[in-house]
Design a protein around this motif. Structure first.
Motif, PDB file in Angstrom:
ATOM      1  N   MET A  80      -6.686 -20.795 -18.305  1.00 12.78           N
ATOM      2  CA  MET A  80      -7.614 -22.161 -17.830  1.00 12.78           C
ATOM      3  C   MET A  80      -7.098 -23.029 -18.781  1.00 12.78           C
ATOM      4  SD  MET A  80     -11.821 -22.283 -18.364  1.00 12.78           S
ATOM      5  CE  MET A  80     -11.968 -21.315 -16.899  1.00 12.78           C
ATOM      6  N   SER A  81      -7.208 -24.325 -17.871  1.00 10.89           N
ATOM      7  CA  SER A  81      -6.653 -25.521 -18.677  1.00 10.89           C
ATOM      8  C   SER A  81      -7.812 -25.857 -20.088  1.00 10.89           C
ATOM      9  CB  SER A  81      -6.882 -26.674 -17.696  1.00 10.89           C
ATOM     10  OG  SER A  81      -6.542 -28.057 -18.417  1.00 10.89           O
ATOM     11  N   ALA A  82      -7.015 -26.332 -21.247  1.00 12.76           N
ATOM     12  CA  ALA A  82      -7.901 -27.127 -22.241  1.00 12.76           C
ATOM     13  C   ALA A  82      -8.526 -28.466 -22.004  1.00 12.76           C
ATOM     14  CB  ALA A  82      -6.914 -27.154 -23.213  1.00 12.76           C
ATOM     15  N   LEU A  83      -8.424 -28.713 -20.429  1.00 16.37           N
ATOM     16  CA  LEU A  83      -8.982 -30.060 -20.244  1.00 16.37           C
ATOM     17  C   LEU A  83     -10.112 -29.872 -19.324  1.00 16.37           C
ATOM     18  CD1 LEU A  83      -5.637 -32.128 -19.110  1.00 16.37           C
ATOM     19  CD2 LEU A  83      -6.942 -32.669 -21.282  1.00 16.37           C
ATOM     20  N   PHE A  84     -11.002 -30.838 -19.459  1.00 13.27           N
ATOM     21  CA  PHE A  84     -12.104 -30.550 -18.349  1.00 13.27           C
ATOM     22  C   PHE A  84     -11.553 -30.639 -16.971  1.00 13.27           C
ATOM     23  CE2 PHE A  84     -15.132 -31.457 -21.920  1.00 13.27           C
ATOM     24  CZ  PHE A  84     -15.980 -30.347 -21.633  1.00 13.27           C
ATOM     25  N   GLY A  85     -12.218 -30.328 -16.180  1.00 16.10           N
ATOM     26  CA  GLY A  85     -11.716 -30.559 -14.625  1.00 16.10           C
ATOM     27  C   GLY A  85     -12.429 -31.618 -13.770  1.00 16.10           C
ATOM     28  N   ASN A  86     -12.550 -32.669 -14.418  1.00 16.02           N
ATOM     29  CA  ASN A  86     -13.314 -33.930 -13.847  1.00 16.02           C
ATOM     30  C   ASN A  86     -12.302 -34.777 -12.956  1.00 16.02           C
ATOM     31  OD1 ASN A  86     -12.494 -34.274 -16.813  1.00 16.02           O
ATOM     32  ND2 ASN A  86     -13.094 -36.466 -16.330  1.00 16.02           N
ATOM     33  N   TYR A  87     -10.956 -34.522 -13.057  1.00 15.96           N
ATOM     34  CA  TYR A  87     -10.049 -35.035 -12.120  1.00 15.96           C
ATOM     35  C   TYR A  87      -9.465 -34.226 -11.221  1.00 15.96           C
ATOM     36  CZ  TYR A  87     -10.204 -38.550 -15.544  1.00 15.96           C
ATOM     37  OH  TYR A  87     -10.471 -39.771 -16.627  1.00 15.96           O
ATOM     38  N   GLY A  88      -9.361 -34.437 -10.283  1.00 20.63           N
ATOM     39  CA  GLY A  88      -8.807 -33.610  -8.968  1.00 20.63           C
ATOM     40  C   GLY A  88      -7.306 -34.030  -8.760  1.00 20.63           C
ATOM     41  N   ARG A  89      -6.443 -33.496  -9.886  1.00 21.70           N
ATOM     42  CA  ARG A  89      -5.460 -33.745 -10.264  1.00 21.70           C
ATOM     43  C   ARG A  89      -4.084 -33.448  -9.008  1.00 21.70           C
ATOM     44  NH1 ARG A  89      -4.731 -35.784 -15.506  1.00 21.70           N
ATOM     45  NH2 ARG A  89      -6.431 -35.279 -16.820  1.00 21.70           N
ATOM     46  N   ARG A  90      -3.181 -34.088  -8.975  1.00 19.50           N
ATOM     47  CA  ARG A  90      -2.255 -33.958  -8.013  1.00 19.50           C
ATOM     48  C   ARG A  90      -1.244 -33.024  -8.558  1.00 19.50           C
ATOM     49  NH1 ARG A  90      -1.209 -39.591  -4.831  1.00 19.50           N
ATOM     50  NH2 ARG A  90      -3.272 -40.191  -4.646  1.00 19.50           N
ATOM     51  N   PRO A  91      -0.583 -32.004  -8.073  1.00 15.23           N
ATOM     52  CA  PRO A  91       0.621 -31.115  -8.639  1.00 15.23           C
ATOM     53  C   PRO A  91       1.918 -31.846  -8.936  1.00 15.23           C
ATOM     54  CG  PRO A  91       0.400 -30.716  -6.344  1.00 15.23           C
ATOM     55  CD  PRO A  91      -0.695 -31.573  -6.703  1.00 15.23           C
ATOM     56  N   VAL A  92       1.920 -33.207  -9.611  1.00 14.35           N
ATOM     57  CA  VAL A  92       3.184 -33.714  -9.658  1.00 14.35           C
ATOM     58  C   VAL A  92       3.140 -34.264 -11.030  1.00 14.35           C
ATOM     59  CG1 VAL A  92       4.587 -35.663  -9.060  1.00 14.35           C
ATOM     60  CG2 VAL A  92       3.242 -34.644  -7.235  1.00 14.35           C
ATOM     61  N   HIS A  93       4.312 -33.870 -11.734  1.00 14.69           N
ATOM     62  CA  HIS A  93       4.261 -34.443 -13.483  1.00 14.69           C
ATOM     63  C   HIS A  93       5.365 -35.549 -13.333  1.00 14.69           C
ATOM     64  CE1 HIS A  93       5.491 -33.344 -17.627  1.00 14.69           C
ATOM     65  NE2 HIS A  93       4.747 -34.216 -17.560  1.00 14.69           N
ATOM     66  N   LEU A  94       4.913 -36.813 -13.496  1.00  9.36           N
ATOM     67  CA  LEU A  94       5.625 -37.765 -13.678  1.00  9.36           C
ATOM     68  C   LEU A  94       5.936 -37.983 -15.003  1.00  9.36           C
ATOM     69  CD1 LEU A  94       3.424 -40.165 -11.243  1.00  9.36           C
ATOM     70  CD2 LEU A  94       5.694 -38.942 -10.659  1.00  9.36           C
ATOM     71  N   VAL A  95       7.219 -38.170 -15.254  1.00  5.60           N
ATOM     72  CA  VAL A  95       7.873 -38.137 -16.638  1.00  5.60           C
ATOM     73  C   VAL A  95       8.739 -39.590 -16.843  1.00  5.60           C
ATOM     74  CG1 VAL A  95       8.126 -35.923 -16.787  1.00  5.60           C
ATOM     75  CG2 VAL A  95      10.071 -37.155 -15.978  1.00  5.60           C
ATOM     76  N   LYS A  96       8.742 -40.328 -16.045  1.00  9.16           N
ATOM     77  CA  LYS A  96       9.355 -41.748 -16.095  1.00  9.16           C
ATOM     78  C   LYS A  96       9.325 -42.685 -14.937  1.00  9.16           C
ATOM     79  CE  LYS A  96      14.202 -40.724 -15.220  1.00  9.16           C
ATOM     80  NZ  LYS A  96      15.674 -40.499 -15.783  1.00  9.16           N
ATOM     81  N   GLY A  97       9.292 -43.890 -15.464  1.00  6.19           N
ATOM     82  CA  GLY A  97       9.351 -44.984 -14.168  1.00  6.19           C
ATOM     83  C   GLY A  97      10.035 -46.224 -14.536  1.00  6.19           C
ATOM     84  N   GLN A  98      10.577 -46.782 -13.729  1.00  5.04           N
ATOM     85  CA  GLN A  98      11.138 -48.230 -13.753  1.00  5.04           C
ATOM     86  C   GLN A  98      10.622 -49.029 -12.624  1.00  5.04           C
ATOM     87  OE1 GLN A  98      13.231 -49.472 -16.659  1.00  5.04           O
ATOM     88  NE2 GLN A  98      12.633 -51.045 -15.776  1.00  5.04           N
ATOM     89  N   GLY A  99      10.236 -50.221 -12.870  1.00  7.65           N
ATOM     90  CA  GLY A  99       9.788 -50.908 -11.575  1.00  7.65           C
ATOM     91  C   GLY A  99       8.738 -50.331 -10.823  1.00  7.65           C
ATOM     92  N   THR A 100       9.034 -50.334  -9.388  1.00 10.68           N
ATOM     93  CA  THR A 100       8.282 -49.368  -8.510  1.00 10.68           C
ATOM     94  C   THR A 100       8.440 -48.261  -8.550  1.00 10.68           C
ATOM     95  OG1 THR A 100       8.230 -51.663  -7.202  1.00 10.68           O
ATOM     96  CG2 THR A 100       7.340 -49.743  -6.221  1.00 10.68           C
ATOM     97  N   LYS A 101       9.312 -47.512  -9.135  1.00 15.15           N
ATOM     98  CA  LYS A 101       9.906 -46.205  -8.791  1.00 15.15           C
ATOM     99  C   LYS A 101       9.644 -45.215  -9.836  1.00 15.15           C
ATOM    100  CE  LYS A 101      13.833 -47.582  -6.005  1.00 15.15           C
ATOM    101  NZ  LYS A 101      15.338 -47.726  -5.919  1.00 15.15           N
ATOM    102  N   VAL A 102       9.231 -44.171  -9.817  1.00 16.87           N
ATOM    103  CA  VAL A 102       8.793 -43.088 -10.740  1.00 16.87           C
ATOM    104  C   VAL A 102       9.372 -41.823 -10.388  1.00 16.87           C
ATOM    105  CG1 VAL A 102       6.731 -44.009 -11.461  1.00 16.87           C
ATOM    106  CG2 VAL A 102       6.661 -42.481  -9.542  1.00 16.87           C
ATOM    107  N   TYR A 103       9.582 -40.837 -11.442  1.00 15.26           N
ATOM    108  CA  TYR A 103      10.296 -39.598 -11.355  1.00 15.26           C
ATOM    109  C   TYR A 103       9.750 -38.410 -12.065  1.00 15.26           C
ATOM    110  CZ  TYR A 103      13.941 -43.170 -10.533  1.00 15.26           C
ATOM    111  OH  TYR A 103      14.608 -44.195 -10.081  1.00 15.26           O
ATOM    112  N   ASP A 104       9.710 -37.375 -11.136  1.00 14.36           N
ATOM    113  CA  ASP A 104       8.957 -36.136 -11.790  1.00 14.36           C
ATOM    114  C   ASP A 104      10.005 -35.350 -12.588  1.00 14.36           C
ATOM    115  OD1 ASP A 104      10.447 -34.565 -10.087  1.00 14.36           O
ATOM    116  OD2 ASP A 104       8.699 -34.323  -8.587  1.00 14.36           O
TER     117      ASP A 104
END
Length: 377
Positions: free
Chosen positions: A1-25
């Protein structure tokens, strides 16, 4: 079980960086980010001018109490009210906080308690802001709300006129209801609100948390309607990704917020102010605002060409656009994500299109190709 509360319906994408309009998982997959952190990233991800602003300020001063003088806050407030009928600013950390401040100011200034807001509105999730919000799904389960909020149908002049009486302190309005479906206030409704406020001595609060700071192609969305609000609330795009909110008011409001009436520990801290001032120095330029309008027109024209008009509708202003799909959009947003386009909904059947204001025409074209592929194929 997560250490976070479940108040967000999170998407299964872990974004790690971005530049301008583009982001990367974390796997290196590239996405076009047409959420902008929900209308936050005015100048895109990791914009060098904002990176430099944070770096320079972080080497000088991070935080001081609001007990001390702040010329930087003075400058930021002056930039926000320049060439408007507004005169003063208060800084906080979020849109909900800005709206809480506005509610307090309106009640204290008028000595009245009733505030009229609108169905499908969204003003935040703190108790006062949640009570102002015209969506029962946001309010369910929390017990008695703050009293004296009346929610009337949006763009319904007759219903608004029927709700007005001598106990009304203020009308609280989003010029475009972002969360509620990208619903734009009609010219008729805007004029009716202006007339009612003037004739009845009622304050007008315009919630520009999502629409402000050039998002709709002008500094503030109310500038495109016949409205002169007494109070304006801001957040989201003001910090370009750094947390900051603001409440602006007319000169008549000044004495109401005397020392001790309202405050915040972190609001208007040096880091936030430095970033926000840098954002405004760019997005309030007339050439920048004109370019937002040009991109908006282009976006709408290309959507109209790509999608059949009998099935899809486009609404909104500037780069706060809604694509009405006539069906539940959650599965469509998931498909777009899989295809490399990040989107967010607005109600059940509307996709919100919120690219950074710095989005390129080529990126708009690429997003439309993905949209057309999932919507009509």
């Amino acid at each position: 079980m997560s250490a976070l509360f479940g108040n967000y319906g999170r998407r299964p994408v872990h974004l790690v960086k971005g530049q301008g309009t583009k982001v990367y998982d974390e796997a290196g997959k590239e996405y076009l980010d047409f959420t902008s952190g929900i209308a936050v990233l005015s100048l895109g991800h990791a914009n060098p001018i904002l990176v430099n602003a944070i770096k320079e300020q972080s080497e000088k001063l991070w935080h001081i109490s609001n007990l001390f003088d702040s010329p930087e806050q003075e400058q930021l407030a002056a930039t926000l009210v320049k060439d408007t009928h507004l005169a003063h600013g208060f800084f906080c950390n979020s849109g909900a906080e800005a709206n809480e401040a506005a509610i307090k100011l309106a009640r204290k200034h008028t000595g009245k308690h009733t505030i009229i807001t609108f169905q499908q509105s969204f003003h935040g999730r703190t108790f006062g802001a949640m009570s102002a919000t015209g969506q029962t799904k946001v309010q369910q389960g929390f017990g008695p709300l703050v009293e004296k909020f009346i929610h009337v149908p949006f763009n319904d002049v007759t219903a608004l006129e029927a709700a007005v009486d001598d106990e009304v302190a203020a009308i609280m309005l989003e010029v475009i209801q972002g969360e509620g479906g990208v619903n734009v206030v009609s010219d008729e409704f805007g004029k009716a609100i202006a007339k009612i406020c003037e004739e009845q001595g009622i304050l007008l609060i315009v919630d520009e948390v999502q629409t402000g700071i050039a998002r709709t192609g002008t500094r503030y969305a109310y500038e495109q309607i016949a409205l002169k609000p007494n109070i304006v609330t801001l957040a989201k795009g003001l910090g370009g990704g750094f947390p900051i909110g603001a409440m602006l008011g007319t000169a008549e409001m000044y004495d109401t917020f005397s020392p001790g009436t309202h405050g915040t520990t972190f609001g208007g801290n040096p880091l936030a102010v430095a970033v926000a001032q840098t954002v405004l120095n760019h997005v309030f330029e007339k050439s920048f605002l004109r370019e937002v309008m040009k991109k908006s027109d282009y976006f709408k024209e290309q959507l109209a060409k790509a999608l059949p008009a009998d099935k899809f509708s486009v609404k909104g202003r500037g780069l706060l656009l809604g694509l009405g799909c006539g069906e539940a959009v959650a599965p469509l947003i998931t498909k777009a994500e899989e295809a490399g386009l990040l989107l967010v909904g607005a109600g059940e059947d509307v996709i919100r299109l919120l690219p950074p204001l710095t989005v390129t025409y080529e990126e708009i074209d690429a997003a439309i190709v993905i949209l057309a592929g999932i919507l009509i194929n």
